[in-house]
Design a protein around this motif. Sequence first.
Motif, PDB file in Angstrom:
ATOM      1  N   GLU A 155       1.149  -4.796  -9.678  1.00 13.22           N
ATOM      2  CA  GLU A 155       1.773  -5.266 -10.919  1.00 13.22           C
ATOM      3  C   GLU A 155       2.649  -6.485 -10.660  1.00 13.22           C
ATOM      4  O   GLU A 155       2.673  -7.423 -11.461  1.00 13.22           O
ATOM      5  N   VAL A 156       3.378  -6.461  -9.550  1.00 10.39           N
ATOM      6  CA  VAL A 156       4.224  -7.601  -9.188  1.00 10.39           C
ATOM      7  C   VAL A 156       3.372  -8.836  -8.915  1.00 10.39           C
ATOM      8  O   VAL A 156       3.780  -9.972  -9.193  1.00 10.39           O
ATOM      9  N   THR A 211       3.151  12.131  -7.756  1.00 11.47           N
ATOM     10  CA  THR A 211       4.531  11.932  -7.295  1.00 11.47           C
ATOM     11  C   THR A 211       4.777  12.807  -6.068  1.00 11.47           C
ATOM     12  O   THR A 211       3.893  13.530  -5.619  1.00 11.47           O
ATOM     13  N   GLU A 255       3.448   2.966  -3.263  1.00  8.59           N
ATOM     14  CA  GLU A 255       3.878   1.845  -4.099  1.00  8.59           C
ATOM     15  C   GLU A 255       2.917   0.655  -4.065  1.00  8.59           C
ATOM     16  O   GLU A 255       3.307  -0.480  -4.375  1.00  8.59           O
ATOM     17  N   LYS A 268      -0.366   5.260  -5.261  1.00  2.00           N
ATOM     18  CA  LYS A 268       0.810   5.415  -6.118  1.00  2.00           C
ATOM     19  C   LYS A 268       2.056   5.737  -5.311  1.00  2.00           C
ATOM     20  O   LYS A 268       3.101   5.106  -5.485  1.00  2.00           O
ATOM     21  N   ASP A 301       2.458  -0.469  -7.723  1.00  2.00           N
ATOM     22  CA  ASP A 301       3.592  -1.295  -8.163  1.00  2.00           C
ATOM     23  C   ASP A 301       3.484  -2.706  -7.606  1.00  2.00           C
ATOM     24  O   ASP A 301       3.818  -3.686  -8.292  1.00  2.00           O
TER      25      ASP A 301
END
Length: 264
Positions: free
Chosen positions: A135-136, A226, A129, A126, A132
């Motif tokens: 997902e892309v 985070t 990234e 996470k 992320d």
Amino acid sequence: MNTVDRKKYLFSKGIDSYLEGVHKGYQFTIRFFKQAFTLPFHWREIVNQCFEIGLKSLSLITLTGFIVGVVFTKQSRPSLESFGAVSWLPSLMGIAIVRALGPLVTALICAGKVGSSISAELGSMKVTEQIDAMEVSAINPFKYLVVTRVIATTISIPILALYCSFIALIGSYYNVHILEATSLEIFYKNAFSNISFLDIFTSLTKSIVYGFTIGIIGCYKGYFATQGTRGVGKATNQAVILAIFLIFFEEVVIVQIANWIRYF
């Protein structure tokens, strides 16, 4: 200034943060159930996670289960000797290990080993990234990373719990055999003489619930990690603590339900 601060929160900062976390956890769990029964099914990843969670935990479960069996037998013997009921020792060990110790010890070990590993792995992905990027790339990261791991823990931990119970009984037999030369057949016959189908069903149910709890908590904390590496460490620590707390809470609830059914 104080009036403005009060209006920012419904109750207080701590309570609002806790309730928000509960709501996010609820949504996360509902999302799991929605995606767990839809295509595609990543069978290869589920099998891989079962290997990582189950097979790689066998050595630790074996050692811990054997020690639990030996130590608990040693602890129980003096009490039974004072009542002249040493012959009931195998039966007592069977009830204690199958009903409670096997599933609970396995769950606590896996909460520390498996829960922390899942949380740290997803947390690292996470904050760097990688999630992320998935997902892309048109890959559903939740289904590939979360669903597969939760299913794997729900499958693997009940199997580990049954194995732990078996090894713990071996440890108990070892202690009894040294002092009384009891045969393995007689020991297991006495150990399971007072074990009912309800006991086995309850033990299996607890293990499934524990496995799901460890998986969903580890994934939840890691998925929403985070603040870089510091946040990953914090998420891992929270995952272990929360999973252990929920395991004890679930133990109390399930035992109460089982006792209600037993004496109904």
